[in-house]
Design an enzyme around this catalytic site. Structure first.
Site, PDB file in Angstrom:
ATOM      1  N   LYS A   1       0.799  -1.220   0.000  1.00 26.61           N
ATOM      2  CA  LYS A   1       0.000   0.000   0.000  1.00 26.61           C
ATOM      3  C   LYS A   1       0.838   1.280   0.000  1.00 26.61           C
ATOM      4  O   LYS A   1       0.401   2.306  -0.523  1.00 26.61           O
ATOM      5  CB  LYS A   1      -0.950   0.018   1.197  1.00 26.61           C
ATOM      6  CG  LYS A   1      -2.047  -1.037   1.120  1.00 26.61           C
ATOM      7  CD  LYS A   1      -2.976  -0.950   2.328  1.00 26.61           C
ATOM      8  CE  LYS A   1      -4.052  -2.005   2.266  1.00 26.61           C
ATOM      9  NZ  LYS A   1      -4.982  -1.908   3.414  1.00 26.61           N
TER      10      LYS A   1
ATOM     11  N   ASP B   1      -9.794   2.483   2.531  1.00 25.07           N
ATOM     12  CA  ASP B   1      -9.813   1.748   3.802  1.00 25.07           C
ATOM     13  C   ASP B   1     -10.460   2.566   4.911  1.00 25.07           C
ATOM     14  O   ASP B   1     -11.393   2.117   5.578  1.00 25.07           O
ATOM     15  CB  ASP B   1      -8.387   1.373   4.224  1.00 25.07           C
ATOM     16  CG  ASP B   1      -7.883   0.118   3.535  1.00 25.07           C
ATOM     17  OD1 ASP B   1      -8.716  -0.688   3.091  1.00 25.07           O
ATOM     18  OD2 ASP B   1      -6.657  -0.057   3.464  1.00 25.07           O
TER      19      ASP B   1
END
Length: 285
Positions: free
Chosen positions: A71, A107
């Protein structure tokens, strides 16, 4: 015009990735919407991410999800990054925007929607996050933007934990605090929202090494693990009668945002939720 046999491609890059259930809800959503798109679960090992992103460009993927451990690294291979993702230093969704490969982080947005839908108070409250990786950074920034008073980061890597606390202090209106994670760590007594943002419990039944007696009445307890409804961490909270939110709920919400970025259409959230409930035999909301 003749029949087209071409399909669009999306998926997820990560390692490990075999237990990632995103395909269940995204494929159900594509099928329900009548979109000729396939979602692929793809193992991309550390060191291979740049080649994988070049490959998705060459094969004209519509987009891709990014999960651990990529990420943070993926930012350097994209053309454009959203401001919030840049602050977090993490991207979990890649999509095309005006001909450029763009990165967003859904997220934290998915997590925030879960607890907001559950009417959990945020403004003026105190949150504790276990971990300082991509998910932790995303959740911390979104909570800060939503009016949380304090975000306390508990992490074993002191540099990473302090770095996240510094981001909260310098780039948001919330207070960032770092506590080193040494042995069984205590949770501050005034914690309102406790979040496990570590991978502990993803591939086994382990739970974070904290003092579970510190889970007190009135505390909301959340886990970001995306492949099970009840982790050992959440079971501890359940036994104490505390309110809990699991990573599957967060996954559905962030997946809906990704669907919309990829297709430009509203996500069939009910279909996505029902697919996950059927897969895991639980009621998510």
């Amino acid at each position: 015009m003749g029949k087209s046999y071409q399909k669009q491609w999306t998926g997820v890059f990560g390692d490990p990735v075999d237990d990632n259930p995103t395909v269940v809800m995204e494929q159900a959503a594509f099928d329900a919407a009548g979109i000729p798109m396939e979602y692929l679960t793809i193992q991309v090992k550390k060191g291979d991410l740049e080649a994988a992103v070049q490959g998705m460009r060459a094969m004209n993927f519509t987009g891709i999800n990014i999960t651990m451990p990529h990420k943070g690294e993926v930012l350097q291979y994209l053309d454009e990054i959203s401001e919030s993702a840049r602050i977090m230093g993490a991207v979990n969704t890649v999509y095309w925007k005006n001909g450029k490969l763009a990165g967003e982080n859904t997220d934290g947005k998915g997590f925030l929607k879960s607890i907001q839908d559950g009417e959990v108070p945020i403004k003026g409250k105190k949150a504790v996050i276990l971990g300082a990786g991509g998910a932790a950074r995303a959740i911390a920034v979104e909570l800060a933007d939503a009016g949380i008073k304090t975000v306390t980061v508990i992490n074993k890597n002191k540099a990473h934990g302090q770095a996240l606390a510094d981001i909260i202090n310098t780039k948001t209106n919330a207070e960032g605090v770092f506590i080193p994670w040494e042995n069984s760590v205590h949770i501050p007594e005034d914690t309102d929202i406790l979040i496990n943002a570590t991978p502990v419990g993803f591939t086994d039944d382990k739970k974070p090494d904290i003092v579970y007696e510190d889970m007190k009445a009135g505390m909301t307890v959340c886990d970001v693990i995306p492949n099970k409804a009840w982790t050992g961490f959440l079971l501890e909270a359940k036994e104490k009668g505390l309110r809990t939110f699991n990573g599957l709920q967060m996954l559905v919400n962030q997946g809906a945002i990704a669907f919309e970025l990829w297709t430009g259409e509203p996500a069939p959230v009910d279909v996505m939720r029902e697919a996950m409930e059927k897969e895991y035999g639980v009621e998510l909301f």
